[in-house]
Design an enzyme around this catalytic site. Sequence first.
Site, PDB file in Angstrom:
ATOM      1  N   PRO A   2       0.613  -1.369   0.475  1.00  0.00           N
ATOM      2  CA  PRO A   2       0.204   0.210   0.000  1.00  0.00           C
ATOM      3  C   PRO A   2       0.990   1.088   0.109  1.00  0.00           C
ATOM      4  O   PRO A   2       2.075   1.366   0.905  1.00  0.00           O
ATOM      5  CB  PRO A   2      -0.653   0.363   1.480  1.00  0.00           C
ATOM      6  CG  PRO A   2      -0.707  -1.648   2.018  1.00  0.00           C
ATOM      7  CD  PRO A   2       0.300  -1.933   1.384  1.00  0.00           C
ATOM      8  N   GLU A   3       0.409   2.463  -0.898  1.00  0.00           N
ATOM      9  CA  GLU A   3       1.095   3.382  -0.847  1.00  0.00           C
ATOM     10  C   GLU A   3       0.207   4.311  -0.362  1.00  0.00           C
ATOM     11  O   GLU A   3      -0.704   4.010  -0.149  1.00  0.00           O
ATOM     12  CB  GLU A   3       2.086   3.140  -2.306  1.00  0.00           C
ATOM     13  CG  GLU A   3       2.968   2.951  -3.089  1.00  0.00           C
ATOM     14  CD  GLU A   3       3.286   2.658  -4.180  1.00  0.00           C
ATOM     15  OE1 GLU A   3       3.634   4.260  -4.662  1.00  0.00           O
ATOM     16  OE2 GLU A   3       3.885   1.407  -5.179  1.00  0.00           O
TER      17      GLU A   3
END
Length: 281
Positions: A2-3
């Site tokens: 997850p960015e």
Amino acid sequence: MPELPEVETVKRGLEPVMTGQILSRVELRRADLRIPFPANLPKLLEGHKILRLSRRAKYLFVHLSNDKILIIHLGMSGKMIIIKNMQGYEPLKHDHMILHIGKGTGVVFNDPRRFGMVMLMDEAEMTAHSSFAPLGPEPLADEFTGEVLRERLARKSMPIKLALLDQHIVAGVGNIYASEALSIAGISPLRKSSDISTAKAEKLVNAIKDVLLRAIEAGGSSLKDHRQADGNLGYFQHSFSVYDRAGEPCPRCKGGVKKKSVIQKIMQSGRATYYCPSCQK
DNA sequence: CTCCTGTCCTGCCGGC
DNA sequence: TGCCGGCAGGACAGGA
């Protein structure tokens, strides 16, 4: 995995379920993830109201009525899953923390690789903490401009791709969006950071904002099985220009006949980078 | 100081 | 079909 856009998507998905609710019970199903769960975490959380959620870089913050902030990092494989009715819920293999809220709702933190983190601190502790104090600017903030980025890159000899991954230079960009932003801006990932002019930095900042905003709009992206908080798959991955597209023609070269207009995969500091050598200079 | 490498952990994919 | 090596979005310690 997850960015910033995925964490933002998770935050938005959890907000309507968690905000204003009492955290009635906190279930820990093991002692640690990447780091140990804070001592006495359930005791320190249970019975308190969730005032609001927020995000900084790739961290999700749950602000509680006792002035504590529950800090969650999803690592590479972390997911937050909303279970509307916990009655009879059988925890899955990698469900590590379950937040019971309101009447029978559960928010489950599932993380197979256990690179995730959970911390608990108050505002002052957080401001001073070594994980947060040195973070660079939020890329979507107005204060993040080409001039600001150029200044932060000015004394860096590392390649620009690696600088974008450095959370102290700009916070929240990860491996996927670093490649994507450089592609949009037409900048080679190999270019020395200090060589980026203000004009190029301006382009790059616009590209970063553009790609992050589009990804948030699309509900966050994922390569494998990242899910939005409501369990739906994000779908921005269908819009990647270069990421995971080695060998494909570069969509930004407009089908030019140059035989080099093919996406290349290289490794930089052990991380995969995808780019087009003909339009990224 | 700066920068790079290795490491934490499980799952999955491709090759043999 | 099954096994095994390599690789995966992050962050940080430690060493050059």
